[in-house]
Design a protein around this motif. Structure first.
Motif, short mmCIF file in Angstrom:
data_model
loop_
_atom_site.label_atom_id
_atom_site.label_comp_id
_atom_site.label_asym_id
_atom_site.label_seq_id
_atom_site.Cartn_x
_atom_site.Cartn_y
_atom_site.Cartn_z
N ASP A 34 0.81 -1.22 0.00
CA ASP A 34 0.00 0.00 0.00
C ASP A 34 0.84 1.27 0.00
O ASP A 34 0.33 2.35 -0.23
CB ASP A 34 -0.96 0.03 1.19
CG ASP A 34 -2.22 -0.79 0.94
OD1 ASP A 34 -2.27 -1.53 -0.07
OD2 ASP A 34 -3.16 -0.69 1.75
N ASN A 35 2.15 1.14 0.25
CA ASN A 35 3.00 2.33 0.28
C ASN A 35 3.49 2.74 -1.12
O ASN A 35 4.16 3.74 -1.26
CB ASN A 35 4.21 2.10 1.20
CG ASN A 35 5.08 0.95 0.70
OD1 ASN A 35 4.63 0.10 -0.08
ND2 ASN A 35 6.31 0.90 1.17
N ASP A 37 3.55 4.63 -4.37
CA ASP A 37 2.99 5.94 -4.71
C ASP A 37 2.46 5.89 -6.14
O ASP A 37 3.23 5.86 -7.11
CB ASP A 37 4.07 7.01 -4.56
CG ASP A 37 3.51 8.41 -4.72
OD1 ASP A 37 2.40 8.58 -5.27
OD2 ASP A 37 4.20 9.36 -4.29
N LYS A 86 -6.91 2.56 0.75
CA LYS A 86 -5.81 3.06 -0.07
C LYS A 86 -5.76 2.34 -1.41
O LYS A 86 -5.50 2.96 -2.44
CB LYS A 86 -4.49 2.90 0.68
CG LYS A 86 -3.31 3.41 -0.09
CD LYS A 86 -2.22 3.90 0.79
CE LYS A 86 -1.04 4.23 -0.06
NZ LYS A 86 -0.42 5.37 -0.04
#
Length: 137
Positions: A34-35, A37, A86
């Motif tokens: 989920d990190n 970008d 997210k």
């Protein structure tokens, strides 16, 4: 009440709760990636093409690309019901970007993962209903 009944009941209740929590947790996709970008991917044509090639089995997949490829059919079919917030936001942004700005990349993805066009139809319907702005770089 028999001695130890309350203890056995509590142990049983905790076991049921843990089992339910484990099953519920398995219903969601991993948040391990989920990190990533999404903006960085959208702004980098080479990186974007690498992800698309991975999904189309035309290129090497990164670990997050493999996870995406594994979950893509289910996510489209279930309208991302197992996605984290997210993941929902990122996938909506990416697909909107592809539909609006990179139809040449979207078309083969749609053919493979959404041949009926159900996602694109939902997107276009929502776009006209709530005036969603296209994503541009």
């Amino acid at each position: 009440m028999q001695p130890g009944f309350l203890f056995r009941f509590c142990v049983f209740a905790l076991a049921v709760w843990f089992a339910h929590a484990a099953v519920t947790e398995k219903k969601k996709y991993t948040t391990k990636y989920d990190n990533i970008d999404i903006e960085d991917v959208i702004k980098n044509d080479r990186l974007l093409k690498n992800y698309v090639d991975c999904l189309l089995e035309k290129g090497i997949c990164t670990p997050d690309g493999l996870e995406l490829k594994k979950n893509m059919p289910d996510a489209i079919e279930t309208d991302c019901s197992k996605c984290s917030e997210k993941q929902k936001d990122g996938s909506d942004k990416m697909i909107r970007f592809l539909i609006d700005n990179k139809p040449e990349l979207w078309a083969p993805l749609q053919e493979k993962y959404d041949p009926t066009g159900s996602y694109k139809k939902r997107y276009l319907a929502n776009k006209s209903d709530v005036n969603i702005e296209p994503v541009h770089v």
